[in-house]
Design a protein around this motif. Structure first.
Motif, PDB file in Angstrom:
ATOM      1  N   ASN A  91       0.836  -1.196   0.000  1.00 29.89           N
ATOM      2  CA  ASN A  91       0.000   0.000   0.000  1.00 29.89           C
ATOM      3  C   ASN A  91       0.872   1.247   0.000  1.00 29.89           C
ATOM      4  OD1 ASN A  91      -2.338  -1.458   0.055  1.00 29.89           O
ATOM      5  ND2 ASN A  91      -2.940  -0.882   2.118  1.00 29.89           N
ATOM      6  N   VAL A  92       0.498   2.192  -0.809  1.00 28.77           N
ATOM      7  CA  VAL A  92       1.188   3.474  -0.825  1.00 28.77           C
ATOM      8  C   VAL A  92       0.835   4.194   0.469  1.00 28.77           C
ATOM      9  CG1 VAL A  92       1.350   5.691  -2.001  1.00 28.77           C
ATOM     10  CG2 VAL A  92       1.113   3.597  -3.328  1.00 28.77           C
ATOM     11  N   ILE A  93       1.827   4.776   1.098  1.00 31.13           N
ATOM     12  CA  ILE A  93       1.582   5.493   2.344  1.00 31.13           C
ATOM     13  C   ILE A  93       1.423   6.972   2.010  1.00 31.13           C
ATOM     14  CG2 ILE A  93       2.483   6.070   4.630  1.00 31.13           C
ATOM     15  CD1 ILE A  93       4.145   3.468   4.443  1.00 31.13           C
ATOM     16  N   PRO A  94       0.174   7.453   2.014  1.00 38.56           N
ATOM     17  CA  PRO A  94      -0.021   8.879   1.737  1.00 38.56           C
ATOM     18  C   PRO A  94       0.648   9.725   2.812  1.00 38.56           C
ATOM     19  CG  PRO A  94      -2.121   7.704   1.800  1.00 38.56           C
ATOM     20  CD  PRO A  94      -1.068   6.766   2.280  1.00 38.56           C
ATOM     21  N   GLN A  95       1.193  10.831   2.412  1.00 35.53           N
ATOM     22  CA  GLN A  95       1.822  11.724   3.366  1.00 35.53           C
ATOM     23  C   GLN A  95       0.741  12.514   4.088  1.00 35.53           C
ATOM     24  OE1 GLN A  95       5.100  11.669   4.161  1.00 35.53           O
ATOM     25  NE2 GLN A  95       5.059   9.880   2.831  1.00 35.53           N
ATOM     26  N   ILE A  96       0.431  12.094   5.297  1.00 36.67           N
ATOM     27  CA  ILE A  96      -0.558  12.757   6.127  1.00 36.67           C
ATOM     28  C   ILE A  96       0.173  13.216   7.381  1.00 36.67           C
ATOM     29  CG2 ILE A  96      -2.673  12.472   7.477  1.00 36.67           C
ATOM     30  CD1 ILE A  96      -3.471  10.227   5.575  1.00 36.67           C
ATOM     31  N   SER A  97       0.066  14.486   7.672  1.00 37.36           N
ATOM     32  CA  SER A  97       0.709  15.015   8.860  1.00 37.36           C
ATOM     33  C   SER A  97      -0.151  14.675  10.072  1.00 37.36           C
ATOM     34  CB  SER A  97       0.889  16.532   8.735  1.00 37.36           C
ATOM     35  OG  SER A  97       1.469  17.028   9.910  1.00 37.36           O
ATOM     36  N   CYS A  98       0.223  13.625  10.786  1.00 33.96           N
ATOM     37  CA  CYS A  98      -0.551  13.203  11.946  1.00 33.96           C
ATOM     38  C   CYS A  98       0.315  12.333  12.833  1.00 33.96           C
ATOM     39  CB  CYS A  98      -1.796  12.439  11.514  1.00 33.96           C
ATOM     40  SG  CYS A  98      -1.453  10.897  10.670  1.00 33.96           S
ATOM     41  N   CYS A  99      -0.149  12.144  14.066  1.00 36.84           N
ATOM     42  CA  CYS A  99       0.546  11.209  14.960  1.00 36.84           C
ATOM     43  C   CYS A  99      -0.392  10.123  15.457  1.00 36.84           C
ATOM     44  CB  CYS A  99       1.209  11.946  16.115  1.00 36.84           C
ATOM     45  SG  CYS A  99       0.096  12.621  17.337  1.00 36.84           S
ATOM     46  N   LEU A 100      -1.690  10.256  15.136  1.00 39.07           N
ATOM     47  CA  LEU A 100      -2.629   9.216  15.524  1.00 39.07           C
ATOM     48  C   LEU A 100      -3.880   9.312  14.675  1.00 39.07           C
ATOM     49  CD1 LEU A 100      -5.237  10.074  17.826  1.00 39.07           C
ATOM     50  CD2 LEU A 100      -3.191  11.207  18.605  1.00 39.07           C
ATOM     51  N   GLY A 101      -4.584   8.209  14.644  1.00 39.44           N
ATOM     52  CA  GLY A 101      -5.893   8.178  14.022  1.00 39.44           C
ATOM     53  C   GLY A 101      -6.892   7.675  15.042  1.00 39.44           C
ATOM     54  N   VAL A 102      -8.121   8.133  14.920  1.00 40.18           N
ATOM     55  CA  VAL A 102      -9.202   7.637  15.774  1.00 40.18           C
ATOM     56  C   VAL A 102     -10.343   7.216  14.867  1.00 40.18           C
ATOM     57  CG1 VAL A 102      -8.593   8.952  17.849  1.00 40.18           C
ATOM     58  CG2 VAL A 102     -10.087   9.983  16.132  1.00 40.18           C
ATOM     59  N   LEU A 103     -11.104   6.241  15.322  1.00 42.32           N
ATOM     60  CA  LEU A 103     -12.230   5.744  14.543  1.00 42.32           C
ATOM     61  C   LEU A 103     -13.524   6.410  14.998  1.00 42.32           C
ATOM     62  CD1 LEU A 103     -11.526   1.908  14.430  1.00 42.32           C
ATOM     63  CD2 LEU A 103     -11.273   3.553  12.574  1.00 42.32           C
ATOM     64  N   SER A 104     -14.377   6.700  14.025  1.00 47.08           N
ATOM     65  CA  SER A 104     -15.729   7.136  14.365  1.00 47.08           C
ATOM     66  C   SER A 104     -16.491   5.940  14.923  1.00 47.08           C
ATOM     67  CB  SER A 104     -16.436   7.697  13.122  1.00 47.08           C
ATOM     68  OG  SER A 104     -16.705   6.648  12.204  1.00 47.08           O
ATOM     69  N   SER A 105     -17.669   6.173  15.430  1.00 49.54           N
ATOM     70  CA  SER A 105     -18.448   5.088  16.035  1.00 49.54           C
ATOM     71  C   SER A 105     -18.969   4.108  14.998  1.00 49.54           C
ATOM     72  CB  SER A 105     -19.624   5.664  16.820  1.00 49.54           C
ATOM     73  OG  SER A 105     -20.518   6.304  15.926  1.00 49.54           O
ATOM     74  N   GLY A 106     -19.073   4.532  13.749  1.00 47.58           N
ATOM     75  CA  GLY A 106     -19.615   3.653  12.724  1.00 47.58           C
ATOM     76  C   GLY A 106     -21.121   3.579  12.751  1.00 47.58           C
ATOM     77  N   SER A 107     -21.764   4.538  13.413  1.00 48.58           N
ATOM     78  CA  SER A 107     -23.229   4.496  13.537  1.00 48.58           C
ATOM     79  C   SER A 107     -23.929   4.704  12.204  1.00 48.58           C
ATOM     80  CB  SER A 107     -23.706   5.533  14.561  1.00 48.58           C
ATOM     81  OG  SER A 107     -23.323   6.822  14.160  1.00 48.58           O
ATOM     82  N   SER A 108     -23.246   5.290  11.239  1.00 48.65           N
ATOM     83  CA  SER A 108     -23.858   5.492   9.920  1.00 48.65           C
ATOM     84  C   SER A 108     -23.056   4.769   8.844  1.00 48.65           C
ATOM     85  CB  SER A 108     -23.979   6.984   9.600  1.00 48.65           C
ATOM     86  OG  SER A 108     -22.691   7.573   9.576  1.00 48.65           O
ATOM     87  N   GLY A 109     -22.680   3.539   9.133  1.00 45.24           N
ATOM     88  CA  GLY A 109     -21.912   2.751   8.180  1.00 45.24           C
ATOM     89  C   GLY A 109     -20.560   2.391   8.755  1.00 45.24           C
ATOM     90  N   LEU A 110     -19.626   2.135   7.861  1.00 42.00           N
ATOM     91  CA  LEU A 110     -18.279   1.738   8.240  1.00 42.00           C
ATOM     92  C   LEU A 110     -17.618   2.832   9.077  1.00 42.00           C
ATOM     93  CD1 LEU A 110     -16.369  -0.646   7.602  1.00 42.00           C
ATOM     94  CD2 LEU A 110     -15.508   0.700   5.679  1.00 42.00           C
ATOM     95  N   SER A 111     -16.920   2.437  10.154  1.00 38.76           N
ATOM     96  CA  SER A 111     -16.180   3.412  10.966  1.00 38.76           C
ATOM     97  C   SER A 111     -15.198   4.158  10.078  1.00 38.76           C
ATOM     98  CB  SER A 111     -15.412   2.697  12.083  1.00 38.76           C
ATOM     99  OG  SER A 111     -16.287   2.088  12.991  1.00 38.76           O
ATOM    100  N   LYS A 112     -15.104   5.450  10.300  1.00 41.11           N
ATOM    101  CA  LYS A 112     -14.203   6.298   9.521  1.00 41.11           C
ATOM    102  C   LYS A 112     -12.985   6.649  10.357  1.00 41.11           C
ATOM    103  CE  LYS A 112     -18.327   8.060   7.362  1.00 41.11           C
ATOM    104  NZ  LYS A 112     -19.128   7.018   7.997  1.00 41.11           N
ATOM    105  N   VAL A 113     -11.825   6.762   9.705  1.00 37.26           N
ATOM    106  CA  VAL A 113     -10.603   7.153  10.392  1.00 37.26           C
ATOM    107  C   VAL A 113     -10.468   8.671  10.293  1.00 37.26           C
ATOM    108  CG1 VAL A 113      -8.093   6.936  10.504  1.00 37.26           C
ATOM    109  CG2 VAL A 113      -9.472   4.970   9.812  1.00 37.26           C
TER     110      VAL A 113
END
Length: 190
Positions: free
Chosen positions: A119-141
């Motif tokens: 997988n190509v690693i997109p350059q995203i300036s971040c140090c963590l990701g969190v997931l949404s609850s997924g209440s409206s479909g797939l959990s989003k990062v």
């Protein structure tokens, strides 16, 4: 800056202070830093690219915390996984977000990994990701920089009266954004 580096700073200044209490067990800043460093070496030995974004499946608060810090120490981006998701939901999160995979971490370290090195690693300036609850479909990062949370802690902590002497009770998983935010704000205050 990331939260592992903040943990290292706190461990240097207050090594013997209690950082986490789980039931009858206490863990100092130094103990959590050391456990995270050991796990980080295991993660680094896998050969992931810097900036790899990984779902972390770890049972229990202690393993979630140590894994979160260890993945940052390994120069990767941790995303703690919600419990109870199906394999297809997990794969959907990986595919939709172009993640490098999932690390399953148990008491002895990495138990099993499903990693995709292509997988190509997109350059995203971040140090963590969190997931949404997924209440409206797939959990989003949702990705966060250190500054996007830590920059607000002085205001937030003043409102909620969080300070160095504060103790908070957290129920449930660190994968819940509210728990993660509270956990990191208490670390920030020391």
């Amino acid at each position: 800056m990331d939260y592992y580096k903040l943990l290292v700073q706190k461990a240097a200044n207050q090594a013997a202070d209690i950082f986490i209490r789980i039931d009858d067990k206490v863990y100092t800043y130094k103990q959590i830093e050391q456990q995270s460093a050991v796990l980080a070496q295991q993660i680094k030995s896998i050969g992931l690219k810097s900036g790899s974004r990984l779902l972390i499946a770890a049972q229990g608060f202690l393993l979630q915390a140590v894994s979160f810090f260890a993945v940052q120490a390994a120069d990767c981006v941790p995303i703690l996984l919600h419990n109870g998701l199906s394999k297809s939901e997990i794969q959907g999160i990986i595919d939709k977000n172009n993640l490098q995979g999932i690390l399953q971490i148990g008491p002895e370290g990495i138990e099993k990994n499903q990693l995709t090195y292509d997988n190509v690693i997109p350059q995203i300036s971040c140090c963590l990701g969190v997931l949404s609850s997924g209440s409206s479909g797939l959990s989003k990062v949702m990705y966060r920089t250190y500054a996007s949370w830590a920059g607000f802690f002085p205001t937030q902590d003043a409102i909620f009266q969080i300070q160095k002497s504060s103790r908070v009770f957290l129920q449930g998983s660190l994968s819940f954004t509210g728990n993660m935010n509270t956990f990191l704000s208490v670390l920030y205050e020391g």
